[in-house]
Enzyme design. Structure first.
Site, mmCIF file in Angstrom:
data_model
loop_
_atom_site.group_PDB
_atom_site.id
_atom_site.type_symbol
_atom_site.label_atom_id
_atom_site.label_comp_id
_atom_site.label_asym_id
_atom_site.label_seq_id
_atom_site.Cartn_x
_atom_site.Cartn_y
_atom_site.Cartn_z
ATOM 1 N N CYS A 139 0.824 -1.215 0.000
ATOM 2 C CA CYS A 139 0.000 0.000 0.000
ATOM 3 C C CYS A 139 0.855 1.261 0.000
ATOM 4 O O CYS A 139 0.677 2.143 -0.821
ATOM 5 C CB CYS A 139 -0.933 0.008 1.198
ATOM 6 S SG CYS A 139 -2.191 -1.251 1.078
ATOM 7 N N HIS A 140 1.755 1.353 0.941
ATOM 8 C CA HIS A 140 2.540 2.574 1.044
ATOM 9 C C HIS A 140 4.024 2.303 1.221
ATOM 10 O O HIS A 140 4.773 3.159 1.668
ATOM 11 C CB HIS A 140 2.004 3.452 2.184
ATOM 12 C CG HIS A 140 0.536 3.680 2.082
ATOM 13 N ND1 HIS A 140 -0.376 2.905 2.752
ATOM 14 C CD2 HIS A 140 -0.185 4.548 1.351
ATOM 15 C CE1 HIS A 140 -1.596 3.297 2.446
ATOM 16 N NE2 HIS A 140 -1.515 4.285 1.608
ATOM 17 N N GLY A 141 4.440 1.047 0.912
ATOM 18 C CA GLY A 141 5.855 0.748 0.832
ATOM 19 C C GLY A 141 6.610 0.639 2.146
ATOM 20 O O GLY A 141 7.686 1.205 2.288
#
Lengths: 175, 430
Positions: A139-141
């Site tokens: 999703c956001h690394g």
């Protein structure tokens, strides 16, 4: 200038009425707010027993506990060494590997990214595992290591370790 | 009771009977009949009416969808598919509702762009602007709640990510999140309450829209030149001129939305939302609805959880104080030679943020998001106050009629100054 006794009496009555009214209103609102908290049956969601005898070294399974995914991984020697090598003080959420496991080959984690709640990748052989060879949240690394600790990315904390006990060598009780 | 109250007299005795008891007829006549609109208003001024029409359409289509929808985790996805396949015209209701939401945001964004460019937020319409930002917030909340209801993969994970934003708040965050969800993760309790709130919030929006319209009617609408109505020559009556103009705009809007509903109903939908929700598998890319994407880009541009959440909400909250950040007394950017370009830059920047908000947050996209974030806040905190201070605005027209006198006189030669064409003249202006 001192007020006349009559006014004082009236002020007192007014103030006490308003105060009681405010307390009463707050007391009335409370049950409504409280009704939005998890209900009794949700709280009683309980525990799950898992047979781990079939898990090979290096393998990891996902089970559902209280509606959340839980990762149970049998770590390889290399993965355990990699997790132990790290200095806890270098980490964002400092924790030694030994504090996150009961038996060092078995790693049990709540599979929910501590950033915004996605399920990190890394359970399947073909999954991306991130730069620290543990888990990677698409999703956001966020990158997690082989102990499920946050190493890179926006997540603030390590993957949670749920409460669990070994009932015997082949069974874990989660919860 | 005020005995001296002057009762408005109508020809129709039934109207008189009502008016005497409830002066609603004269109210509507005043607010929607004789209400003076600046005669220079262009089609940008139709988007308020379009937004109201869309809100009503959303409420109506939503009520009919609710008659066939089941807010339970085991049945929600199937009940939506049943609406699509078995319910008579269910597909139409759903496509009107899902695409209507997207068009609602398109319209409202244009409405906001208009208010910003032409300075409609300035004195004396600040409260009107604040109510508008409040409506925008309510709309975002409502659309988020509604997006959860089909219980597809994007519904589930969108709800998970957004509710987890609250867990970033120190100390009370986790507890607050659990309270909002009614469970430790998004579940049946969550779906139930989201449905209840999604049903009620549009009516709240409708109420605030009422205040928003009432507030703008106090000082009248702004206009492209940003100057006040001075004489009757500057305005036309709402009825019939603006009503007809809004109707033309509505027809154009009807064509646009019908084209999407009938020929590309899933253009703005995410494929993953046609997969039933699975709490154990996160989709590879969680994509927000495009109309929330600029704010999502801001969230992801910050490499810190709490910081990202604060800036994302801050990006909306900052709008509330815009009337006080802008020190220039000139409303319309048409008369602000410097600020005009920064303003257009702001719109382009917002669009760019939305674009990268739909793409993975890495490499160049992340860089663009960070530059966009800087410009977004720089525009409000630095450019807006500073430009208002150094800029020399161009000369404003003396009156709205004066705008036309200047543009018409040279062409027709020696025409009378300030006299509009007969068709535009107010019929009450004797």
């Amino acid at each position: 200038m001192a007020k006349k006794p009559k006014n004082k009496r009236r002020d007192f009555l007014q103030l006490s009425t308003v105060t009681l009214g405010a307390v009463g209103t707050a007391a009335f609102i409370w049950p409504f707010l409280k009704s939005m908290s998890p209900a009794e049956d949700t709280l009683a969601a309980g525990s799950t027993e898992v047979d781990i005898s079939a898990i090979e070294e290096g393998q990891s399974i996902t089970i559902k506990w209280r509606g959340k995914p839980v990762f149970i991984k049998k770590r390889t020697k290399d993965e355990i060494d990699a997790a132990k090598m790290v200095q806890a003080s270098d980490l964002r959420d400092p924790q030694d590997d030994a504090d996150r496991v009961q038996k060092e080959e078995w790693l049990v984690l709540v599979g929910v990214c501590t950033h915004l709640g996605c399920v990190p990748l890394g359970q399947k052989v073909s999954d991306m595992k991130g730069e620290y060879d543990g888990w990677y949240c698409p999703c956001h690394g966020s990158h997690y290591d082989t102990s499920g600790r946050i190493r890179k990315g926006p997540a603030p904390k390590n993957l949670d370790v749920p409460p669990y006990t070994f009932l015997n060598d082949n069974t874990i009780k989660i919860g | 009771m005020d005995k001296n109250r002057k009762v408005h007299q109508f020809k129709n005795p039934v109207l008189n009977w009502i008016e005497f008891r409830l002066p609603i007829i004269s109210y509507f006549k005043k607010e929607y009949g004789d209400y003076p609109m600046p005669k220079n208003c262009n089609y940008f001024w139709s988007f308020g009416a379009l937004a109201t029409i869309t809100l009503v359409t959303m409420i109506v289509s939503g009520i009919f969808l609710a008659m066939n929808y089941t807010p339970h985790t085991d049945m929600a996805f199937d009940s939506v598919e049943r609406i699509m396949r078995d319910v008579n015209y269910g597909w139409l209701m759903r496509y009107i509702h899902s695409n209507g939401a997207a068009f609602f945001f398109i319209i409202v964004y244009i409405h906001i762009v208009r208010a910003m460019y032409f300075g409609s937020y300035k004195y004396p319409r600040e409260l009107n602007w604040i109510l508008g930002v409040f409506i925008f917030l309510l709309m975002m909340a409502t659309s988020f709640l509604g997006y959860t209801l089909p219980w597809g993969q994007m519904s589930y994970w969108g709800a998970t990510v957004i509710t987890n934003l609250f867990s970033a708040i120190p100390f009370i965050g986790e507890g607050l999140k659990t309270w909002l969800l009614g469970d430790y993760n998004v579940g049946n309790a969550t779906l139930n309450r989201f449905f209840a709130l999604h049903y009620v919030l549009p009516f709240v929006i409708f109420g605030v829209v009422g205040l928003h319209v009432a507030a703008v009617h106090v000082h009248g609408s702004n206009n492209p030149d940003g100057i006040d109505i001075k004489t009757n020559n500057d305005s036309v009556n709402f009825f019939p001129y603006m009503l007809i103009k809004d109707t033309v705009a509505m027809c154009a809007f009807g064509v646009a939305i019908s084209a999407v509903i009938f020929f590309g109903p899933n253009l703005m939908a995410e494929v993953d939302n046609y997969i039933p929700a699975d709490p154990l598998v996160t989709p590879a890319h969680i994509v927000p609805n495009w109309y929330l994407a600029p704010f999502y880009a801001i969230l992801r541009a910050v490499p810190d959880k709490l910081g990202g959440v604060l800036l994302m909400f801050g990006a909306i909250v900052i709008l509330f104080v815009l009337p006080w950040l802008d020190r220039s007394k000139v409303r319309s950017c048409n008369y602000r030679p410097i600020y005009k370009w920064f303003m257009m830059g702001f719109f382009v920047n917002f669009f760019a943020l939305g674009y990268v908000g739909m793409l993975p947050a890495e490499g160049l996209y992340l860089l663009i998001a960070r530059v966009g974030l800087l410009y977004y806040f720089g525009f409000f905190f630095i450019i807006t106050p500073f430009v208002g201070w150094i800029e020399k605005p161009s000369k404003l027209p003396l009156s709205i009629s004066d705008v036309y006198a200047k543009s018409i006189t040279p062409n027709i030669g020696g025409g009378e100054k300030g006299i509009p064409s007969p068709a535009m003249q107010k019929d009450t202006n004797l």
